[in-house]
Motif scaffolding. Structure first.
Motif, mmCIF file in Angstrom:
data_model
loop_
_atom_site.group_PDB
_atom_site.id
_atom_site.type_symbol
_atom_site.label_atom_id
_atom_site.label_comp_id
_atom_site.label_asym_id
_atom_site.label_seq_id
_atom_site.Cartn_x
_atom_site.Cartn_y
_atom_site.Cartn_z
ATOM 1 N N ARG A 239 -119.632 -40.065 -46.036
ATOM 2 C CA ARG A 239 -120.101 -39.592 -47.334
ATOM 3 C C ARG A 239 -121.462 -40.180 -47.681
ATOM 4 N N SER B 236 -115.548 -43.300 -60.077
ATOM 5 C CA SER B 236 -114.490 -42.963 -59.128
ATOM 6 C C SER B 236 -115.006 -43.031 -57.689
ATOM 7 N N GLU C 243 -113.207 -41.455 -55.301
ATOM 8 C CA GLU C 243 -112.346 -40.455 -54.663
ATOM 9 C C GLU C 243 -113.042 -39.713 -53.530
ATOM 10 N N ARG C 244 -114.274 -39.263 -53.753
ATOM 11 C CA ARG C 244 -114.962 -38.490 -52.707
ATOM 12 C C ARG C 244 -115.236 -39.339 -51.477
ATOM 13 N N TYR C 245 -115.597 -40.599 -51.688
ATOM 14 C CA TYR C 245 -115.837 -41.490 -50.558
ATOM 15 C C TYR C 245 -114.541 -41.773 -49.813
ATOM 16 N N GLN C 246 -113.469 -41.985 -50.540
ATOM 17 C CA GLN C 246 -112.192 -42.281 -49.900
ATOM 18 C C GLN C 246 -111.656 -41.075 -49.141
ATOM 19 N N ARG C 247 -111.938 -39.899 -49.649
ATOM 20 C CA ARG C 247 -111.465 -38.679 -48.996
ATOM 21 C C ARG C 247 -112.277 -38.369 -47.733
ATOM 22 N N SER C 248 -113.597 -38.552 -47.807
ATOM 23 C CA SER C 248 -114.473 -38.201 -46.688
ATOM 24 C C SER C 248 -114.760 -39.355 -45.745
ATOM 25 N N TRP D 272 -116.341 -43.621 -46.183
ATOM 26 C CA TRP D 272 -117.506 -44.228 -46.835
ATOM 27 C C TRP D 272 -118.793 -44.004 -46.059
#
Length: 224
Positions: free
Chosen positions: A198, A186, A188-193, A195
């Protein structure tokens, strides 16, 4: 002779991701590679445990600490090899043939990382992770870990810590092999924070860990 591989997956409210992860494992089951599936759950309140039980997994429960969950899950496993995966990781079609060939080497290995996202940034971050794995022998847990059980035990196993449990174990293992098959995870964390943000944060967290920072403190900062 029993199949050689025990699959170990830590979970916490993973109902959306777990089915795809398990579906990708079916070729290994049909190919006679997988002996058992162990789900080590950290207190899920969704349908994760129902999905695991329907898949025929051995389910164990404990505190929500990924290092502790993995340690408990691996202690339950009976296979000659352990294949440790995150619940949001999906192995590339054909992975079982690559793994079957690798079992002859009796050495630890990880998969090549890819993200479920398009664009230059995901390819750049995955490329760096694969370079780090190949040159420095330092894959992260989202790349999967394939390791002989005896080698895992000799290295001391996973530490019961909430972050960097994968790094701590890999540093204690013999030199890693980077398999040709991909593990797609996933984004998700990169897309939220973001690239870049993060990625920089991950590098800073790794550097602090190498310098001796407490894993509990790093985990709190990582989640913010």
């Amino acid at each position: 002779m029993p199949a050689p591989i025990s699959i170990v997956i830590p979970t916490l409210n993973a109902q959306d991701a777990l089915p795809a992860c398990l579906q990708a494992l079916m070729e290994g089951l049909h190919g006679g590679l997988i002996r058992e599936l162990v789900i080590s759950d950290g207190g899920s309140s969704d349908l994760t445990l129902d999905i695991a039980e329907e898949a025929g997994a051995t389910v164990i429960s404990g505190a929500a600490s990924r290092g502790g969950q993995l340690r408990n899950g691996c202690a339950q496993a009976k296979g000659d090899w352990l294949l440790v995966l995150h619940a949001d990781t999906v192995l590339q079609r054909g992975w079982s043939k690559t793994v079957e060939q690798h079992l002859k080497t009796d050495t630890p290995a990880a998969f090549r990382l890819a993200f479920r996202a398009k664009g230059i940034a995901p390819k750049w971050v995955a490329g760096w992770a694969n370079l780090r794995s190949r040159v420095f022998g330092l894959p992260y847990g989202d790349q999967g870990l394939l390791v002989p059980r005896d080698t895992y035990l000799s290295a001391g196993g996973y530490k019961d810590q909430p972050l960097m449990e994968d790094v701590a174990l890999v540093r204690a293992l013999p030199q890693m092999t980077l398999l040709k098959a991909q593990a797609t995870t996933s984004a998700e964390r990169y897309q939220r924070s973001g690239w870049v943000r993060r990625g920089a944060r991950n590098l800073w967290t790794l550097a602090r860990y190498f310098l001796g920072a407490d894993a509990e403190r790093l985990a709190r900062a990582y989640r913010r």
